[in-house]
Enzyme design. Structure first.
Site, PDB file in Angstrom:
ATOM      1  CG  ASP A 153      10.549 108.881  41.320  1.00  0.00           C
ATOM      2  OD1 ASP A 153      11.319 109.443  40.382  1.00  0.00           O
ATOM      3  OD2 ASP A 153      11.228 108.433  42.421  1.00  0.00           O
TER       4      ASP A 153
HETATM    5  C1  BGC Z   1      14.396 109.603  41.835  1.00  0.00           C
HETATM    6  C2  BGC Z   1      13.803 110.888  42.519  1.00  0.00           C
HETATM    7  C3  BGC Z   1      14.459 112.125  41.436  1.00  0.00           C
HETATM    8  C4  BGC Z   1      14.033 111.605  40.103  1.00  0.00           C
HETATM    9  C5  BGC Z   1      14.445 112.886  38.906  1.00  0.00           C
HETATM   10  C6  BGC Z   1      14.331 109.274  40.536  1.00  0.00           C
HETATM   11  O1  BGC Z   1      15.292 108.253  39.820  1.00  0.00           O
HETATM   12  O2  BGC Z   1      13.802 108.582  42.778  1.00  0.00           O
HETATM   13  O3  BGC Z   1      14.177 111.276  43.609  1.00  0.00           O
HETATM   14  O4  BGC Z   1      14.029 113.102  42.106  1.00  0.00           O
HETATM   15  O5  BGC Z   1      14.637 110.566  39.895  1.00  0.00           O
HETATM   16  O6  BGC Z   1      15.854 112.793  38.954  1.00  0.00           O
END
Ligand code: BGC
Length: 753
Positions: free
Chosen positions: A292
């Site tokens: 993530d």
């Molecule tokens: C979120 C993810 C997301 C990623 C990219 C993160 O902060 O937890 O779910 O896919 O950002 O945008």
């Protein structure tokens, strides 16, 4: 009378054996393997590490902004993937940069959070899950993929398949609710919607790679506070949090994303047990794992790495393949490799799976994947997509209360309807969080929807906003009361600001925010029929509303066509059939709350609910205000005459359990018939109920049908004391019901070896 037979998909982790979940696996395809080998052989270690690196292009901001020199890396061929850029021009520009200046000209994989639509925005996933229509969810995911692919996106960070049982957590809006079995069905539908039914579909221009996120147990964060600590047992991983991920894997999901939280003392992004032992070795996952957003860097504040170098080492050694916007792999892995702190074979494995996906998508043949502005223009927001959005919206609405049949508000009855509340004319909130590239101004407001649907009717619509969503400003109350006082029916349209759910949007108070409830209280004092349409991203505490208003319709955030969808249901053009996939609590103090809880040694005695020294609250019943699986219709259904062909299940046998479902109301309608089981005594404690099948049935008024489910040992299989997935001999209960608290049709059976 017809009979509908429902084949029950396999339970829990055994969802793998479901024919519906089976994906034609690419793994080992010799042609692709050969191509991957030929590229791998040409690559330097630095270039390989580059493939394991992903940057946000910052067109969109979805996490803390990081300083990096990503464009320089891109030109040098040291970036595997870029996210947060869109449009034909935006993607082309960056792909050109990567191809024209890098040594090996390996195409970049463009990613984006396409969660519930890209340009045409569909209901938020929690809402859509209330449709209980996997085919519909597959369709909306497929449209989202089609639109995104037309703008050069080849990879979505979806579906989010986290089981969520705490309404304080804002991210409940992204998933399919509290049930692992139901969540698995939704996971399969969404993966197949994005990717197609076979790896060969990835070559088509309207598919994208999917990503099962966030592995794992993110929804169990303490206190419902986002990013907070998680402490779950291995058993609850297997029973509750793994199943939708496992189902997604068996449906062929190309990628997994790590979770921000820790699992058993080790942050997911450094957790070898999760990614190597379970995902790769046990489940045989062949795709790749992305972290993530900056989750490798976060291993430092988590307190498991002294610095980013150590963080990078731990992540790679856990089995992580791509660093999302952390800038950590690219800066640290080359030296770690030299120092033999990480293995070359780990790097090769990671890069191999990333390249494999690029080959599957056909990027080496056409790095632009048919990118073309005419196609872009002709693809996005097609009328038929909008039609599906309207349909998905209607099917996501859950009718929670309907005293004196306040709903539907009939178009042919002469009456004045006062539309009161901050969301009547609002457009900005309707798409909800994570709304892709949806243009918020293009959403159909409730007012526009009503004006259209009630035109040429006998209904007169009046309007006053009354207040806004979050502040203490009561200056609009007077006008709202005047408008309401002159109406026959009051329809309040209230809810949460869309930013109040989604990531980093936890709440400790889940009542209507600001002074909305106060306004509602004033409106109720007028003594007229009051209906409430809600738009929000989580189950709310509606205890007061349930007691005082006549009708409550949960409309969530329904996306681009929201206003039409709500108007269709309020006017009765569409009979609601949505059913909750998350319990609505009576108060925030009950959270986490879910229907499939354990019984405890001191459960409340139904025949003597006041008995002391039992597991209850002094100031509230244990039960939810509205249970899982619950939703009303404008017609009424009766379920009766439950029958079982035998009460003994054998290892190679089957029990057929059926009930008659009758539409005994005044309209045609749909009902979600649900099958629950209970294992009375196991080698480990079992939930008081577990969903094991469902069927959405349409019945014309006056019609009835026999719905039949099949129970096999697979249906009752569970993780025994030794963590073996088996069916244990013993006594079971079974219900055919319309929600998790409906006990009218109950049966018993024995499983004997
Ligand atoms: C979120 C993810 C997301 C990623 C990219 C993160 O902060 O937890 O779910 O896919 O950002 O945008």
């Amino acid at each position: 009378m017809k009979t509908i037979v429902v084949f029950i998909l396999c339970a829990g982790l055994a969802v793998a054996c479901s024919s519906r979940g089976k994906w034609e696996s690419f793994s080992g395809d010799p042609v692709i393997e050969h191509k991957v080998d030929s590229v791998l052989k040409l690559m330097t270690w630095e270039e390989k590490i580059g493939q394991m690196t992903q940057y946000s292009a910052d067109w969109d901001i979805t996490g803390p902004v990081m300083k990096s020199d990503w464009e320089t890396y891109l030109k040098k061929g040291l970036v595997g993937s870029v996210f947060n850029t869109v449009t034909v021009d935006g993607v082309r520009k960056l792909q050109d940069m990567a191809l024209s200046q890098s040594r090996l000209k390996i195409p970049v994989l463009f990613a984006y959070d396409v969660i519930h639509g890209f340009r045409t925005i569909f209901p938020i996933p929690l809402a859509e899950s209330c449709s209980w229509e996997p085919e519909l969810m597959k369709r909306t995911a497929s449209i989202a993929a089609t639109e995104a692919a037309a703008e050069g996106i080849c990879w979505t960070f979806a579906p989010m398949v986290d089981v969520a049982r705490d309404a304080r957590w804002g991210r409940v809006m992204e998933g399919a609710g509290e049930d692992p079995w139901y969540g698995s069905q939704v996971a399969i539908a969404r993966v197949q919607g994005f990717q197609g039914d076979s790896w060969k579909d990835l070559r088509k221009i309207n598919t994208v790679l999917a990503c099962a996120k966030h592995f794992v147990a993110y929804g169990a964060s303490e206190g419902g506070r986002d990013y907070n600590t998680v402490d779950v047992s291995r058993r609850s991983l297997y029973e509750t949090y793994f199943p939708p991920f496992y189902a997604a894997e068996k449906a062929g999901v190309a990628t997994f994303m790590t979770a921000f939280n820790e699992v058993d003392g080790v942050p997911a992004t450094a957790n070898k047990y999760l990614y190597t032992d379970v995902l790769r070795n046990e489940w045989k996952f062949k795709g790749f794992v992305v972290t993530d957003y900056t989750a490798v860097n976060e291993l430092v504040p988590h307190g498991i790495a002294a610095n980013e170098r150590e963080a990078a080492m731990k992540a790679v050694n856990a089995g992580i393949d791509m660093d999302m916007n952390g800038n950590v792999f690219i800066r640290n892995l080359p030296q770690l490799l030299k120092d033999r702190k990480i293995k070359k074979s780990e790097i090769d494995r990671a890069v191999r799976s990333i390249l494999e996906m690029k080959f599957l998508l056909g990027l080496f043949d056409d790095p632009y994947r048919y990118l073309d502005s005419t196609r872009e223009k002709n693809t996005i927001m097609r009328p038929e997509f909008l039609q599906v959005a309207r349909e998905a919206g209607r099917k996501s609405i859950v009718l929670l209360k309907n005293k004196n049949k306040i709903f539907p508000i009939e178009p042919n009855k002469p009456q004045t309807v006062a539309l009161i509340g901050p969301l009547v004319k609002d457009k900005i909130n309707l798409n909800g969080e994570w709304a892709g590239r949806g243009n918020r101004e293009q959403s159909v407001s409730l007012y526009e929807g009503f004006t259209e649907v009630y035109k040429d009717s006998k209904v007169i619509l009046t309007y006053a906003p009354g207040c806004d969503l979050t502040t203490e400003d009561r200056s609009g109350f007077g006008e709202a009361m005047d408008v309401a006082a002159n109406a026959d029916v009051i329809l309040a349209v209230m809810g949460e600001d869309f930013n109040w759910s989604g990531e980093a949007a936890s709440r400790t108070d889940i009542r209507l925010p600001g002074v909305q409830r106060e306004l509602l209280q004033e409106l109720v004092k007028l003594g007229k029929p009051v209906g409430l349409v809600l738009m929000n991203g989580r189950p709310l505490d509606l205890s007061w509303e349930d007691e005082h208003v006549d009708g409550i319709m949960e409309a969530w955030y329904l996306g681009t066509m929201a206003g039409y969808s709500v108007a269709d249901v309020v006017s009765g053009n569409h009979n609601p059939s949505g059913c909750l996939t998350m319990s609505f609590p009576r108060s925030v103090g009950q959270l986490p709350l879910y229907y499939n809880h354990k019984n405890t040694g001191r459960p409340v005695e139904p025949e003597n609910p006041g008995a002391d020294y039992r597991s209850f609250y002094l100031d509230s019943p244990n039960t939810p205000l509205y249970p899982f699986g619950y939703g009303l219709s404008y017609t009424s259904f009766d379920i009766r005459n439950m029958q079982m062909n035998t009460n003994v299940l054998r290892p190679d046998g089957e029990i057929k359990v059926s009930a008659v479902v009758a539409n005994n109301g005044e309209r045609d309608g749909e009902v979600v018939v649900q099958l629950y089981i209970r294992d009375i005594a196991g080698s480990v404690t079992r939930p008081v109920k577990e969903l094991r099948g469902f069927r959405k049935v349409f019945l014309s008024k006056g019609d009835s049908v026999t719905v039949e489910f099949s129970i096999t040992p697979e249906t009752i299989a569970m993780y025994n004391l030794d963590m073996k997935y088996v069916a244990e001999p013993g006594e079971f209960k079974v219900w055919i019901a319309v929600n998790a608290e409906d006990n009218r049709n109950e049966g018993n059976f024995t499983y004997r070896k």
